[in-house]
Design a protein around this motif. Sequence first.
Motif, mmCIF file in Angstrom:
data_model
loop_
_atom_site.group_PDB
_atom_site.id
_atom_site.type_symbol
_atom_site.label_atom_id
_atom_site.label_comp_id
_atom_site.label_asym_id
_atom_site.label_seq_id
_atom_site.Cartn_x
_atom_site.Cartn_y
_atom_site.Cartn_z
ATOM 1 N N ASP A 166 65.298 17.533 -40.054
ATOM 2 C CA ASP A 166 65.051 18.626 -40.699
ATOM 3 C C ASP A 166 64.549 19.819 -39.501
ATOM 4 O OD1 ASP A 166 62.708 17.195 -39.847
ATOM 5 O OD2 ASP A 166 61.653 17.702 -41.540
ATOM 6 N N CYS A 167 65.358 19.601 -38.306
ATOM 7 C CA CYS A 167 64.941 20.700 -37.170
ATOM 8 C C CYS A 167 65.262 22.021 -37.559
ATOM 9 C CB CYS A 167 65.494 20.200 -36.107
ATOM 10 S SG CYS A 167 65.469 21.561 -34.516
ATOM 11 N N PRO A 168 64.363 22.829 -37.452
ATOM 12 C CA PRO A 168 64.654 24.307 -37.996
ATOM 13 C C PRO A 168 65.796 25.021 -37.159
ATOM 14 C CG PRO A 168 62.626 24.339 -36.804
ATOM 15 C CD PRO A 168 63.003 22.855 -36.997
ATOM 16 N N LEU A 169 66.209 24.484 -35.956
ATOM 17 C CA LEU A 169 67.190 25.025 -35.180
ATOM 18 C C LEU A 169 68.581 24.739 -35.778
ATOM 19 C CD1 LEU A 169 66.303 23.899 -31.577
ATOM 20 C CD2 LEU A 169 66.217 25.980 -32.593
ATOM 21 N N THR A 202 56.783 31.220 -40.658
ATOM 22 C CA THR A 202 56.488 29.968 -40.226
ATOM 23 C C THR A 202 56.947 28.920 -41.049
ATOM 24 O OG1 THR A 202 54.688 31.021 -38.740
ATOM 25 C CG2 THR A 202 54.682 28.511 -39.205
ATOM 26 N N ASP A 203 57.772 27.967 -40.417
ATOM 27 C CA ASP A 203 58.146 26.730 -41.119
ATOM 28 C C ASP A 203 57.532 25.546 -40.567
ATOM 29 O OD1 ASP A 203 59.807 27.855 -42.935
ATOM 30 O OD2 ASP A 203 61.519 27.782 -41.468
ATOM 31 N N THR A 204 56.975 24.458 -41.499
ATOM 32 C CA THR A 204 56.405 23.487 -40.741
ATOM 33 C C THR A 204 56.841 22.174 -41.115
ATOM 34 O OG1 THR A 204 54.124 24.663 -41.053
ATOM 35 C CG2 THR A 204 53.929 22.431 -40.589
ATOM 36 N N ILE A 205 57.061 21.208 -40.258
ATOM 37 C CA ILE A 205 57.756 19.789 -40.577
ATOM 38 C C ILE A 205 56.713 18.847 -40.227
ATOM 39 C CG2 ILE A 205 60.107 20.917 -40.580
ATOM 40 C CD1 ILE A 205 60.376 19.286 -37.734
ATOM 41 N N GLU A 206 56.724 17.646 -40.518
ATOM 42 C CA GLU A 206 55.967 16.489 -40.044
ATOM 43 C C GLU A 206 57.276 15.574 -39.508
ATOM 44 O OE1 GLU A 206 53.367 15.048 -42.959
ATOM 45 O OE2 GLU A 206 52.080 16.940 -42.932
ATOM 46 N N THR A 207 56.667 14.790 -38.289
ATOM 47 C CA THR A 207 57.817 13.723 -37.958
ATOM 48 C C THR A 207 56.953 12.728 -37.214
ATOM 49 O OG1 THR A 207 59.743 13.544 -36.512
ATOM 50 C CG2 THR A 207 57.876 15.133 -35.628
ATOM 51 N N PHE A 208 57.719 11.567 -37.114
ATOM 52 C CA PHE A 208 56.819 10.506 -36.690
ATOM 53 C C PHE A 208 57.755 10.059 -35.564
ATOM 54 C CE2 PHE A 208 56.856 5.801 -36.237
ATOM 55 C CZ PHE A 208 55.229 5.531 -35.841
ATOM 56 N N GLY A 209 57.089 9.397 -34.327
ATOM 57 C CA GLY A 209 57.780 8.945 -33.332
ATOM 58 C C GLY A 209 58.113 9.989 -32.256
ATOM 59 N N ILE A 243 54.799 20.004 -36.750
ATOM 60 C CA ILE A 243 55.278 20.985 -35.681
ATOM 61 C C ILE A 243 55.449 22.294 -36.754
ATOM 62 C CG2 ILE A 243 56.992 21.620 -34.201
ATOM 63 C CD1 ILE A 243 57.839 18.717 -34.353
ATOM 64 N N SER A 244 54.719 23.284 -36.243
ATOM 65 C CA SER A 244 54.807 24.605 -36.984
ATOM 66 C C SER A 244 55.979 25.451 -36.108
ATOM 67 C CB SER A 244 53.752 25.175 -37.031
ATOM 68 O OG SER A 244 52.780 24.564 -37.779
ATOM 69 N N HIS A 245 56.870 26.235 -36.784
ATOM 70 C CA HIS A 245 57.969 26.898 -35.998
ATOM 71 C C HIS A 245 57.877 28.179 -36.477
ATOM 72 C CE1 HIS A 245 59.556 22.701 -36.094
ATOM 73 N NE2 HIS A 245 60.024 22.942 -35.013
ATOM 74 N N THR A 246 57.729 29.194 -35.500
ATOM 75 C CA THR A 246 57.778 30.482 -35.885
ATOM 76 C C THR A 246 58.927 31.417 -34.926
ATOM 77 O OG1 THR A 246 55.410 30.765 -36.334
ATOM 78 C CG2 THR A 246 56.499 32.901 -35.699
ATOM 79 N N SER A 247 59.957 32.096 -35.617
ATOM 80 C CA SER A 247 60.976 32.677 -34.933
ATOM 81 C C SER A 247 60.290 34.241 -34.415
ATOM 82 C CB SER A 247 62.043 33.163 -35.813
ATOM 83 O OG SER A 247 63.059 33.879 -35.164
ATOM 84 N N MET A 248 60.782 34.338 -32.965
ATOM 85 C CA MET A 248 60.467 35.537 -32.420
ATOM 86 C C MET A 248 61.323 35.866 -31.311
ATOM 87 S SD MET A 248 57.178 33.494 -30.061
ATOM 88 C CE MET A 248 57.282 34.832 -28.856
ATOM 89 N N GLU A 249 60.934 36.857 -30.505
ATOM 90 C CA GLU A 249 61.935 37.056 -29.327
ATOM 91 C C GLU A 249 61.054 36.816 -28.005
ATOM 92 O OE1 GLU A 249 63.603 40.986 -29.095
ATOM 93 O OE2 GLU A 249 64.524 40.573 -30.849
#
Length: 574
Positions: free
Chosen positions: A271-274, A283-290, A299-305
């Motif tokens: 589910d990587c936002p890339l 902001t999108d947030t995902i949870e991952t193990f390992g 992991i919180s992702h925010t798009s920016m320049e």
Amino acid sequence: MQKTDNQKKMDSPPLNRLYIGLVLAILVTETAVMLVFHVFLETWHLSPLAEGLTNSLVLVIFLLPVLHFSFYRPVSSQIARYKQALESIQELQTIYGVIIRTAMDGFWLIDIMGRILEVNDSYCRLTGYSRQELLAMSVFDLRAQEKPEDTKRHIQRIIESGGDRFESHHRCKDGRIVDLEVSVNYLDVDGGRLFAFLRDITERKLVEREMTELNILNQVLVKTIPFGMDVVDAEGNVLYLSPRLEALFGKEAIGKKCWELYKDDKIQCKDCPLKSTTAAGLTDTIETFGVFGGRSVQISHTSMEYQGKKVLLEIFQDITERKRYEEELIAANHELVKLERMKTEFITTVSHELRTPLGIMREGVSQVVEGLHGEITEGQRQYLGKSLGHMERLTRIVNSILEIANLEAGKIGLRMESVDIAALAREMIRMFEPAAQNKNVEIRAHFSSRGEPLCSPEKIVLRGDRNKLGQVFIHLIDNAVKFSEKGHIEIQIQETADTVECVVSDTGRGMTKEASANVFDKFQQFGREYGPGQKGVGLGLAITKGIIELHKGRIWIESEFGKGTKVSFSLPKG
């Protein structure tokens, strides 16, 4: 305004040449005329007077054209050019004056001593001084945060270099300090003049200071927050690492794929936002193990320049412990649900099992008291009567426990019908009037429909379960009678367009605010006195609340210790 040396050099050669040419022309003309006419005059034998007059006349006739072409025409041409140049200069001075007066920036003209000689309207508006006030001042009066001797040295450096551009602070008439960007040039005219344009940069400096402070704050936050942070481009290449991650992976991690750096399996998250498009600023947030060696990470992702390209800012929060606690809580919750179900089943089973023998015992005692199995003495009758009373109380307790268990389990349904709640309330009042009269407590009733008093035959009808609503009035009126030693009990019913609101209030002992907050909980008995007499188990109000909520209504209580209690509930009419 005095002419400079260059201007004098430019003006002097034409005048000198004109003057020398004129003298030479007169000298040559006079010499030539005198020689020519001297020869002719000798043959004419004129008198000395006539000879002199003739000589003068001829000389004048020959000098006039010479003077015209050698002096008059050049001088006239020079004067015309001078007037044209003067008009051009005056026009330019007018234009420059208008530009300076209307310029958005402030303007100064000062001498080498710092005295203000001219100033425009913009600077007057900026500082709040009038033009007359400023012309009576010097630069030393306006420059703030700078010593006069430093200002003098600065003026000297400008004179030596011919100009300068710098930032300064000026003090306004109201005491404010404004930031200015100053561009100044020196001209060696009239003893030396400094021309300065001054731009207000107060807002810009304020923004710069705020940006500097914000940058410092961001740097401190990045260094101190207990999270890892990075910036990756659209291909997942790491462009920036926070100090925390940099200390973990080193600077050589820059340029590597983020999943190769962080993931234990070196595989990009599903589910990587890339893999999708994240809107700028969201902001999108995902949870991952390992991640980071078997850890669970949010992991919180925010798009920016960043660095001129679209990137993702990633913030890593270790949630390993939180996930462990969540799993423990989920397991504990499942266990609680299981225990609650077992408790409900136990209560239901026990209640059913108790009701059967209680019914048999009550029926048998009743037959003995009624003499169906032979005559008994009065003492035996009284003793058995007390036993029968306790059996009935025990039956009510068992029924209450069974009912609250069924309410909590959602096993109680409603038999909905049209109910005249006013008539139902009158019926419940008549039921409790004897008990109230025994305690010298008056029961009052006040019913109204849309603000108008309701007469006895009139109805207030709603949809509900008549038996359950009657049970609500029984619990509330019973409590009011039980806890009132004097005064009165009032039952109010008010009908509105969509709801019916009922109130049961008393002038009894009341309760504290702390007790009121928990009054609808199970097994709560506020104000219970130990000793003989009927007692409950604290389920009446809990059952009442359950019944009201089954009807999509709400119930609330107001009470003050020593002054009484008011219980209100509202029900929808439909």
